[in-house]
Write an enzyme that holds these catalytic residues in place. Sequence first.
Site, short mmCIF file in Angstrom:
data_model
loop_
_atom_site.label_atom_id
_atom_site.label_comp_id
_atom_site.label_asym_id
_atom_site.label_seq_id
_atom_site.Cartn_x
_atom_site.Cartn_y
_atom_site.Cartn_z
N LYS A 76 -53.14 32.58 -100.13
CA LYS A 76 -52.44 31.60 -99.30
C LYS A 76 -52.22 32.22 -97.93
O LYS A 76 -51.74 33.32 -97.81
CB LYS A 76 -51.11 31.21 -99.92
CG LYS A 76 -50.42 30.12 -99.10
CD LYS A 76 -49.46 29.33 -99.93
CE LYS A 76 -48.91 28.16 -99.10
NZ LYS A 76 -48.13 27.23 -99.87
N ASN A 115 -51.55 29.38 -90.84
CA ASN A 115 -52.11 29.09 -89.54
C ASN A 115 -51.04 28.39 -88.73
O ASN A 115 -50.43 27.45 -89.21
CB ASN A 115 -53.36 28.21 -89.67
CG ASN A 115 -54.41 28.87 -90.54
OD1 ASN A 115 -54.63 30.07 -90.46
ND2 ASN A 115 -55.06 28.08 -91.38
N LYS A 173 -54.02 26.12 -81.90
CA LYS A 173 -53.94 26.46 -83.31
C LYS A 173 -54.48 27.87 -83.51
O LYS A 173 -55.62 28.17 -83.14
CB LYS A 173 -54.73 25.47 -84.16
CG LYS A 173 -54.57 25.72 -85.66
CD LYS A 173 -55.14 24.57 -86.47
CE LYS A 173 -54.90 24.80 -87.95
NZ LYS A 173 -55.39 23.68 -88.77
N ASP A 218 -58.06 16.95 -95.05
CA ASP A 218 -56.62 16.71 -95.12
C ASP A 218 -56.16 15.56 -94.22
O ASP A 218 -55.17 15.68 -93.49
CB ASP A 218 -55.83 17.97 -94.76
CG ASP A 218 -56.16 19.14 -95.68
OD1 ASP A 218 -56.72 18.88 -96.76
OD2 ASP A 218 -55.88 20.28 -95.32
#
Length: 476
Positions: free
Chosen positions: A55, A58, A74, A168
């Site tokens: 996991k 970001n 990002k 997503d």
Amino acid sequence: MGCFQSKYADVITSPDHPSVQHQLESVTEDQVDHEDQVDHENQVEQENQIPCGVKDFNEVYIGKLEGNVLVAVKRFSKLTWPDAQHFVDQATAVGKLRSKRLVNLLGYCVERGERLLVAEYMPYGTLSKHLFYWNRQEIPWEMRVRVAYYIAQALDYCNVKNQKIYHDLSASRILFDEEGDPRLSTFGLIKNRRDGISYSTNLTYAPPEFSETGTIIPESVIYSYGNVLIELVSGKHIPPNHAFDIIMEKNAMLLMDSSLEGRFESEDATKLLNLASKCLQKNPEDRPDTESLVSAAAPLQKLEEIASYFLMRLPKSTVIQPTMLSPLKKACSRMDHSAVYKILLKTGYSDEGAESDLLVTRQNQELVQTKNLGDNAFRDQDFINAIKYYSKLVRMMTSSPYATVFARRSFSYLVTGERDPALGDAMKAQFCIPGWPTAFYLQALALWELGMESDARDMINKGAALEAKRLQTTER
């Protein structure tokens, strides 16, 4: 496209998160024009990178390029993109997309371990926050069907440009620009893959094929779009399979957001829900294509002549400037006394402007000497004597002393545990220079020490607003 040259990018994840200051290389090839995302308060995008087996986190930053162009940045962790060339290839391909329905990608950077994407800044936040989280005004039906239509157009554009995998898709990937128009974030077009296959999704309600095979395919975005439609009409998070069953049982109106109170045509609502049910088919081959989404949503547009900002009750064409954290604001926000002291010492009396020489030219030598003794004590971190000499200076002066004197005495009071006098001096500094951000920040610091957190945040925000105003005045 390539690396932007940017002086700084300020973190908005939390007050005590360190800022990032990369010197990025200039754009090299395939440079794209700036046409004109990220939430304003504490946005951290957390993504589960299944190919890496861990996991990972970001983060999304607000950044400012030269010329005060605000952007969303990002930042991927080193583990997320071990293959730098693959990242460049992905970013270059997505960067060639240009649509008023997308939050367009402006640039990228691959430098040492850094992987950065730079996109247009969207001032009015995400659909998710407007629907679920903000103390919101209800989104009218006409705006909801506009979101459905514009996002269908965005997906169809991506499909035509051979960007068929979107990761997503959710209400959090849809953002509102300065005109209140919804746009689809291009960040969802870029995700690490292995052997050309996408293995990751963060959706709460993943497409059935992902649950069965662990892969995302082009038809998966249609399923996610169907779930976005359910959220648009209901204003709630509803499991897609549950919504699908309700629609199939001819009880579609049970899904409607009660806040709409019948301010929609039942026929239009039925059409949108039927489109959602087609998108939520378990078999990917039974779902409509992106062109069909556009065709189905287009007839529902009844108020095309009315601007989105009006429907959303947003200020007209006003870009909300995010609060960029100045060094002093950062230091006060995290109650870093050491950092505040260094800033006060470094800036000295520079904010006094034309008044800074009055003390020397109009007052006697004893007064000048007292000021110097106070400054020397402050420099040596002898705060007890700094208070002593600055207090003597205040008594000696017939006119108002420097705001900086009150600011330095305020800080000295604070570090010696005298919080009420510290707040009083910060307020006096504000009286000397009414628009001085430093005075507001020092008030915030004292208020936090006094346990008045809400008032402290107000002072921080007022100081930031004054800094933004000063910046705008300087740019004119």
